[in-house]
Design a protein around this motif. Structure first.
Motif, PDB file in Angstrom:
ATOM      1  N   LEU A   8      12.499 -58.156  27.834  1.00  0.00           N
ATOM      2  CA  LEU A   8      12.552 -58.649  29.212  1.00  0.00           C
ATOM      3  C   LEU A   8      11.699 -57.741  30.080  1.00  0.00           C
ATOM      4  N   TYR A   9      10.810 -58.364  30.842  1.00  0.00           N
ATOM      5  CA  TYR A   9       9.927 -57.616  31.740  1.00  0.00           C
ATOM      6  C   TYR A   9      10.253 -57.996  33.174  1.00  0.00           C
ATOM      7  N   GLY A  10      10.570 -56.995  34.006  1.00  0.00           N
ATOM      8  CA  GLY A  10      10.873 -57.232  35.428  1.00  0.00           C
ATOM      9  C   GLY A  10      12.335 -56.933  35.715  1.00  0.00           C
ATOM     10  N   LEU A  11      12.634 -55.644  35.963  1.00  0.00           N
ATOM     11  CA  LEU A  11      14.035 -55.242  36.151  1.00  0.00           C
ATOM     12  C   LEU A  11      14.401 -55.237  37.637  1.00  0.00           C
ATOM     13  N   GLY A  12      14.096 -56.347  38.320  1.00  0.00           N
ATOM     14  CA  GLY A  12      14.528 -56.503  39.721  1.00  0.00           C
ATOM     15  C   GLY A  12      15.953 -57.036  39.737  1.00  0.00           C
ATOM     16  N   THR A  13      16.318 -57.730  40.816  1.00  0.00           N
ATOM     17  CA  THR A  13      17.685 -58.246  40.963  1.00  0.00           C
ATOM     18  C   THR A  13      18.060 -59.134  39.776  1.00  0.00           C
ATOM     19  N   MET A  14      17.240 -60.151  39.510  1.00  0.00           N
ATOM     20  CA  MET A  14      17.579 -61.144  38.488  1.00  0.00           C
ATOM     21  C   MET A  14      17.383 -60.573  37.082  1.00  0.00           C
ATOM     22  N   GLY A  15      16.274 -59.852  36.891  1.00  0.00           N
ATOM     23  CA  GLY A  15      15.970 -59.325  35.565  1.00  0.00           C
ATOM     24  C   GLY A  15      17.036 -58.344  35.091  1.00  0.00           C
ATOM     25  N   ALA A  32      11.045 -53.525  30.022  1.00  0.00           N
ATOM     26  CA  ALA A  32       9.972 -52.783  30.684  1.00  0.00           C
ATOM     27  C   ALA A  32       9.893 -53.274  32.124  1.00  0.00           C
ATOM     28  N   ASN A  33       9.232 -52.491  32.963  1.00  0.00           N
ATOM     29  CA  ASN A  33       9.115 -52.846  34.374  1.00  0.00           C
ATOM     30  C   ASN A  33       7.791 -52.304  34.905  1.00  0.00           C
ATOM     31  N   ARG A  34       7.224 -52.996  35.903  1.00  0.00           N
ATOM     32  CA  ARG A  34       5.947 -52.522  36.476  1.00  0.00           C
ATOM     33  C   ARG A  34       6.072 -51.071  36.941  1.00  0.00           C
ATOM     34  N   THR A  35       7.067 -50.792  37.770  1.00  0.00           N
ATOM     35  CA  THR A  35       7.317 -49.414  38.197  1.00  0.00           C
ATOM     36  C   THR A  35       8.155 -48.759  37.096  1.00  0.00           C
ATOM     37  N   MET A  75      10.572 -61.903  34.169  1.00  0.00           N
ATOM     38  CA  MET A  75      11.434 -62.162  35.323  1.00  0.00           C
ATOM     39  C   MET A  75      10.808 -61.479  36.535  1.00  0.00           C
ATOM     40  N   VAL A  76       9.638 -62.003  36.904  1.00  0.00           N
ATOM     41  CA  VAL A  76       8.850 -61.423  38.003  1.00  0.00           C
ATOM     42  C   VAL A  76       8.556 -62.536  39.010  1.00  0.00           C
ATOM     43  N   PRO A  77       8.057 -62.210  40.218  1.00  0.00           N
ATOM     44  CA  PRO A  77       7.796 -63.273  41.189  1.00  0.00           C
ATOM     45  C   PRO A  77       6.814 -64.316  40.639  1.00  0.00           C
ATOM     46  N   GLY A  80       0.814 -64.942  40.559  1.00  0.00           N
ATOM     47  CA  GLY A  80      -0.119 -64.027  39.889  1.00  0.00           C
ATOM     48  C   GLY A  80       0.556 -63.071  38.915  1.00  0.00           C
ATOM     49  N   ALA A  81       1.772 -62.610  39.254  1.00  0.00           N
ATOM     50  CA  ALA A  81       2.446 -61.642  38.383  1.00  0.00           C
ATOM     51  C   ALA A  81       2.709 -62.263  37.010  1.00  0.00           C
ATOM     52  N   VAL A  82       3.008 -63.559  36.991  1.00  0.00           N
ATOM     53  CA  VAL A  82       3.271 -64.243  35.715  1.00  0.00           C
ATOM     54  C   VAL A  82       1.952 -64.382  34.936  1.00  0.00           C
ATOM     55  N   GLY A 128      14.023 -72.388  34.177  1.00  0.00           N
ATOM     56  CA  GLY A 128      14.622 -72.188  35.495  1.00  0.00           C
ATOM     57  C   GLY A 128      16.009 -71.600  35.340  1.00  0.00           C
ATOM     58  N   VAL A 129      16.304 -70.593  36.151  1.00  0.00           N
ATOM     59  CA  VAL A 129      17.608 -69.907  36.080  1.00  0.00           C
ATOM     60  C   VAL A 129      18.232 -69.970  37.465  1.00  0.00           C
ATOM     61  N   SER A 130      19.426 -70.507  37.557  1.00  0.00           N
ATOM     62  CA  SER A 130      20.083 -70.562  38.879  1.00  0.00           C
ATOM     63  C   SER A 130      21.432 -69.861  38.846  1.00  0.00           C
ATOM     64  N   GLY A 131      21.775 -69.287  39.987  1.00  0.00           N
ATOM     65  CA  GLY A 131      23.094 -68.652  40.117  1.00  0.00           C
ATOM     66  C   GLY A 131      23.017 -67.322  40.816  1.00  0.00           C
ATOM     67  N   GLY A 132      21.795 -66.949  41.264  1.00  0.00           N
ATOM     68  CA  GLY A 132      21.642 -65.669  41.945  1.00  0.00           C
ATOM     69  C   GLY A 132      21.993 -64.528  41.006  1.00  0.00           C
ATOM     70  N   GLU A 133      22.206 -63.354  41.574  1.00  0.00           N
ATOM     71  CA  GLU A 133      22.459 -62.152  40.779  1.00  0.00           C
ATOM     72  C   GLU A 133      23.759 -62.282  39.973  1.00  0.00           C
ATOM     73  N   VAL A 183      13.057 -79.431  37.116  1.00  0.00           N
ATOM     74  CA  VAL A 183      14.487 -79.654  37.378  1.00  0.00           C
ATOM     75  C   VAL A 183      15.024 -78.522  38.263  1.00  0.00           C
ATOM     76  N   LYS A 184      14.570 -77.289  37.996  1.00  0.00           N
ATOM     77  CA  LYS A 184      15.024 -76.151  38.820  1.00  0.00           C
ATOM     78  C   LYS A 184      14.505 -76.289  40.261  1.00  0.00           C
ATOM     79  N   THR A 185      13.276 -76.766  40.407  1.00  0.00           N
ATOM     80  CA  THR A 185      12.711 -76.950  41.747  1.00  0.00           C
ATOM     81  C   THR A 185      13.553 -77.948  42.537  1.00  0.00           C
TER      82      THR A 185
HETATM   83  N1  LIG Z   1      17.126 -63.634  43.569  1.00  0.00           N
HETATM   84  C1  LIG Z   1      17.591 -64.827  43.225  1.00  0.00           C
HETATM   85  O1  LIG Z   1      18.683 -65.263  43.639  1.00  0.00           O
HETATM   86  C2  LIG Z   1      16.809 -65.691  42.272  1.00  0.00           C
HETATM   87  C3  LIG Z   1      17.449 -66.812  41.702  1.00  0.00           C
HETATM   88  C4  LIG Z   1      16.755 -67.592  40.760  1.00  0.00           C
HETATM   89  C5  LIG Z   1      15.449 -67.285  40.447  1.00  0.00           C
HETATM   90  N2  LIG Z   1      14.832 -66.205  41.044  1.00  0.00           N
HETATM   91  C6  LIG Z   1      13.450 -65.938  40.640  1.00  0.00           C
HETATM   92  O2  LIG Z   1      13.450 -64.852  39.719  1.00  0.00           O
HETATM   93  C7  LIG Z   1      12.214 -64.111  39.826  1.00  0.00           C
HETATM   94  C8  LIG Z   1      12.553 -62.656  40.086  1.00  0.00           C
HETATM   95  O3  LIG Z   1      13.277 -62.603  41.304  1.00  0.00           O
HETATM   96  P1  LIG Z   1      14.148 -61.318  41.765  1.00  0.00           P
HETATM   97  O4  LIG Z   1      15.052 -61.807  42.847  1.00  0.00           O
HETATM   98  O5  LIG Z   1      14.697 -60.619  40.599  1.00  0.00           O
HETATM   99  O6  LIG Z   1      12.990 -60.425  42.431  1.00  0.00           O
HETATM  100  P2  LIG Z   1      13.000 -58.873  42.782  1.00  0.00           P
HETATM  101  O7  LIG Z   1      14.372 -58.338  42.869  1.00  0.00           O
HETATM  102  O8  LIG Z   1      12.086 -58.717  43.947  1.00  0.00           O
HETATM  103  O9  LIG Z   1      12.307 -58.211  41.499  1.00  0.00           O
HETATM  104  C9  LIG Z   1      10.994 -58.491  41.179  1.00  0.00           C
HETATM  105  C10 LIG Z   1      10.628 -57.837  39.844  1.00  0.00           C
HETATM  106  O10 LIG Z   1       9.318 -58.229  39.535  1.00  0.00           O
HETATM  107  C11 LIG Z   1       8.492 -57.073  39.470  1.00  0.00           C
HETATM  108  N3  LIG Z   1       7.200 -57.371  40.055  1.00  0.00           N
HETATM  109  C12 LIG Z   1       6.914 -57.708  41.319  1.00  0.00           C
HETATM  110  N4  LIG Z   1       5.598 -57.952  41.459  1.00  0.00           N
HETATM  111  C13 LIG Z   1       5.039 -57.730  40.239  1.00  0.00           C
HETATM  112  C14 LIG Z   1       3.720 -57.809  39.750  1.00  0.00           C
HETATM  113  N5  LIG Z   1       2.702 -58.171  40.524  1.00  0.00           N
HETATM  114  N6  LIG Z   1       3.519 -57.535  38.443  1.00  0.00           N
HETATM  115  C15 LIG Z   1       4.541 -57.168  37.643  1.00  0.00           C
HETATM  116  N7  LIG Z   1       5.815 -57.075  38.054  1.00  0.00           N
HETATM  117  C16 LIG Z   1       6.062 -57.356  39.351  1.00  0.00           C
HETATM  118  C17 LIG Z   1       9.205 -55.993  40.231  1.00  0.00           C
HETATM  119  O11 LIG Z   1       8.794 -54.751  39.719  1.00  0.00           O
HETATM  120  P3  LIG Z   1       8.782 -53.408  40.616  1.00  0.00           P
HETATM  121  O12 LIG Z   1      10.104 -52.754  40.321  1.00  0.00           O
HETATM  122  O13 LIG Z   1       7.625 -52.659  40.091  1.00  0.00           O
HETATM  123  O14 LIG Z   1       8.618 -53.820  42.051  1.00  0.00           O
HETATM  124  C18 LIG Z   1      10.653 -56.320  39.888  1.00  0.00           C
HETATM  125  O15 LIG Z   1      10.994 -55.842  38.619  1.00  0.00           O
HETATM  126  C19 LIG Z   1      11.424 -64.804  40.937  1.00  0.00           C
HETATM  127  O16 LIG Z   1      10.577 -65.777  40.384  1.00  0.00           O
HETATM  128  C20 LIG Z   1      12.510 -65.488  41.746  1.00  0.00           C
HETATM  129  O17 LIG Z   1      12.013 -66.584  42.482  1.00  0.00           O
HETATM  130  C21 LIG Z   1      15.477 -65.401  41.932  1.00  0.00           C
END
Ligand SMILES: NC(=O)c1ccc[n+]([C@@H]2O[C@H](COP(=O)([O-])OP(=O)(O)OC[C@H]3O[C@@H](n4cnc5c(N)ncnc54)[C@H](OP(=O)(O)O)[C@@H]3O)[C@@H](O)[C@H]2O)c1
Length: 466
Positions: A8-15, A32-35, A75-77, A80-82, A128-133, A183-185
Motif C-alpha cells: 500500500l502506497y500513501g499513508l494519509g487518512t485513508m491509506g 511506503a509513503n511519499r514523505t 491510496m493517493v489523491p 497526477g499522483a496516481v 472506489g472505497v467509501s466510509g471515510g476514515e 459507481v463510487k462517483t
Molecule cells: N478522506 C476520505 O474520507 C476519503 C474517502 C474515500 C476516498 N478518499 C480518497 O482517497 C484518496 C486518499 O485520500 P486521503 O483522505 O487519505 O488523503 P490524505 O490524508 O491527504 O493523504 C494523501 C496521501 O497521498 C500522498 N500524496 C499526496 N500527494 C502525492 C503525490 N503527488 N505523490 C505521491 N503521494 C502523494 C500523501 O503523502 P505525504 O504524506 O507525502 O503528503 C498521503 O500519504 C483520495 O483519492 C481521496 O479522494 C478519501
C-alpha cells in the motif's frame, strides 16, 4: 488461488486506516509513503499489528522487495499522483502483478489507465472505497472495476476488509475498467444531494422555526429511528448536539458555512448531462456548495439585496416526509445515471448488487437501501425506482407534505434548492402531458426544427410556416 503479496502506497487518512484494516484481517502488508518519515511513524502506530508489516523507503523500493505476484494499492489523491505512481511501478512490475487505484479517480482516467497498464502485462483494478476514515479502518463499502480474473485473485482480501451487512460483504466487482470508480462517483453524487437535503431541513428548523442546534439534533436523532434511519442523519444529530470547546456554544456555530465541490459531485453532474440525463437534486447540491463558497459575495448580498427570511410554521412530520421524498429522489436519480452509463459503456451494472454493497460501510448507507435492492430484484415498472410499488406508495404519501414544505419555504424566503429540485422532478415525472409542446412550437417557429404531432407524424411544421 495463491494470494499476491500486498503493498500500500500513501499513508494519509485513508491509506493508514485501510492498512490497519488489512493487518487486522491477518494479511501481511508492505507500505511506503511519499514523505518517508511517515513510514516509521505508521509502523509505531500499528502497535501489535506491526508484526506483519514491512515499511519501505519508496514506492519502487517496496515493489522491488515484494515477492511476486504483487498487488499494490495506491491510496493517493486522484490525478497526477496516481499517474506518477503507475509510471514508477511499471518499471518494476510484470505479468501476474496488479495495481489497484483505491482513490476517488475520475472513471475516464481509470478506463485510460486500464488500457495503458494492461497493455504492459500488469493488471489494473479501479476500486472506489467509501466510509471515510472509520470505514476504511473497520470495513468500508468497496466498488471495484476490472477484469473478472483480477477480481477473482483479490476477492478474498477485499471481501475480508469490507463492511458486512448481516454477514454479507459490502464489496463487489461491478464491471470492467472504470465501472467501480463510476459507481463510487455516483455514490458520492447521491451523498452530495442527501447532505444538502439534510442541511436544508436543518436550515428550515433553525431559521424558520427558531430551534436551537441541539434541539434540531434531537429531532434528527428521533428521525433516525424511523424510515430516515441512515448514517448521515445519525451524524447530523451528533454534529448538531456537539458543543464547541472554545466558545462553549453549538459546534456548528463555530464552522464557516463554506464548502467546495471539486471532485465526484461535479463529475456525477457532468456525466449525467453528457449522457442526456439530469440529476437535478445532485445538481442543486453541487450548486449550493458553489454558492456557499462565495462567502464574501453572499455577505455583500445580505447588505445590498437583504431580502430577509420570515418565520415558518411547519410540522416536524412534514419536514420528515419532505426529507424522505428528497432522499428517494437522490437515490433514484443516481440509479438513472448508472443505468445510462451501463448502456453507454456496456457494463451490465447490477443495480440490486450496487444497492446491497451500499447497505453498510459507506456514507450513504440508510434503511432505504435494502428496499431499493429488493425493488431492483423485483418487477420495476419502466426500470424506475420511483415507480416501484413500495417507493411509489411512500412518495404518494410524502409529496403533499413536500409541497407544503417547499411552498412555505419559498414564500418565506428560505432557499431550498435540492428539495425544490427533487419535488419538481417528481411532479414532472407524474404528468403525462407537460409544457414542452410550446418549446417544440418555439423551436419550429424560429428554426424550422419540426415536431411530432399528437395525431401521428414526425418532423411536421406549424401553421406559422404556411
Ligand atoms: N478522506 C476520505 O474520507 C476519503 C474517502 C474515500 C476516498 N478518499 C480518497 O482517497 C484518496 C486518499 O485520500 P486521503 O483522505 O487519505 O488523503 P490524505 O490524508 O491527504 O493523504 C494523501 C496521501 O497521498 C500522498 N500524496 C499526496 N500527494 C502525492 C503525490 N503527488 N505523490 C505521491 N503521494 C502523494 C500523501 O503523502 P505525504 O504524506 O507525502 O503528503 C498521503 O500519504 C483520495 O483519492 C481521496 O479522494 C478519501
Amino acid at each position: 488461488m495463491t494470494l499476491p503479496s500486498l503493498g500500500l502506497y500513501g499513508l494519509g487518512t485513508m491509506g493508514s486506516a485501510l492498512a490497519l484494516n488489512i493487518l487486522d484481517n491477518g494479511y501481511g502488508l508492505h507500505v511506503a509513503n511519499r514523505t518517508t518519515s511517515r513510514v516509521p511513524e505508521f509502523v509505531g502506530e500499528a502497535g501489535a499489528l506491526a508484526e506483519n508489516l514491512t515499511g519501505h523507503e519508496s514506492l519502487v523500493a517496496m515493489a522491488r522487495a515484494m515477492p511476486a505476484p504483487r498487488a499494490i494499492i495506491l491510496m493517493v489523491p486522484a490525478g497526477g499522483a496516481v499517474d506518477s505512481g503507475i509510471a514508477e511501478l511499471l518499471e518494476v512490475l510484470g505479468d501476474g502483478d496488479v495495481i489497484i487505484d483505491a482513490g476517488n479517480a475520475d472513471f475516464n482516467d481509470t478506463r485510460r489507465r486500464t488500457d495503458e497498464v494492461e497493455s504492459s502485462g500488469v493488471a489494473f483494478l479501479g476500486m472506489g472505497v467509501s466510509g471515510g476514515e472509520e470505514g476504511a479502518r473497520h470495513g468500508p463499502s468497496i466498488m471495484a472495476g476490472g477484469t473478472e480474473s483480477v477480481w477473482a485473485g483479490l476477492r478474498e482480501v477485499i471481501e475480508a476488509i469490507s463492511a458486512k451487512f448481516e454477514g454479507a460483504p459490502c464489496a463487489d466487482r461491478f464491471g470492467p475498467d472504470g465501472a467501480g470508480h463510476f459507481v463510487k462517483t455516483v455514490h458520492n453524487g447521491i451523498e452530495y444531494a442527501d447532505m444538502e437535503l439534510i442541511a436544508e431541513v436543518y436550515g428550515l428548523m433553525r431559521y424558520g422555526l427558531g430551534k436551537a442546534p441541539a434541539e434540531i439534533g434531537k429531532v434528527f436523532g428521533a428521525w433516525n429511528d424511523g424510515p430516515l434511519k441512515s448514517y448521515l442523519v445519525e451524524i447530523s444529530a451528533e454534529v448538531l448536539g456537539a458543543v464547541d470547546r472554545i466558545s462553549g456554544g453549538p459546534a456548528v456555530d463555530a464552522i464557516v458555512d463554506r464548502a467546495g465541490q471539486k471532485g465526484t459531485g461535479r463529475w456525477t453532474v457532468i456525466e449525467a448531462l453528457r449522457m442526456g440525463q439530469s440529476a437535478s437534486a445532485i445538481e442543486a447540491a453541487v450548486a449550493a456548495r458553489s454558492w456557499s463558497a462565495e462567502k464574501e459575495v453572499r455577505e455583500a448580498g445580505a447588505e445590498i439585496l437583504g431580502f430577509g427570511r420570515e418565520p415558518l410554521e411547519l410540522d416536524a412530520a412534514d419536514l420528515e416526509a419532505a426529507l424522505l421524498a428528497g432522499r428517494i429522489v437522490a437515490y433514484a436519480q443516481g440509479f438513472r445515471i448508472l443505468d445510462a452509463a451501463s448502456d453507454e459503456f456496456g457494463w451490465s451494472l447490477d443495480f440490486a448488487r450496487i444497492a446491497e454493497v451500499w447497505r453498510a460501510g459507506c456514507i450513504i448507507r440508510s434503511a432505504l437501501l435494502d428496499g431499493i435492492a429488493g425493488a431492483f430484484r423485483g418487477d420495476l415498472p419502466m426500470g424506475q425506482l420511483i415507480f416501484a410499488p413500495a417507493f411509489a406508495g411512500m412518495l404518494r404519501e410524502a409529496v403533499p407534505a413536500m409541497r407544503r414544505v417547499v411552498a412555505a419555504s419559498v414564500a418565506a424566503g428560505h432557499p431550498v434548492p435540492a428539495l425544490a429540485a427533487a419535488l419538481a422532478f417528481l411532479e414532472s415525472m407524474a404528468l403525462a402531458r407537460g409544457t414542452t409542446d410550446l418549446i417544440q412550437g418555439q423551436r419550429d417557429f424560429f428554426g424550422r426544427h419540426g415536431f411530432d404531432r399528437v395525431d401521428g407524424g414526425a418532423g411536421r411544421h406549424g401553421p406559422w410556416w404556411d
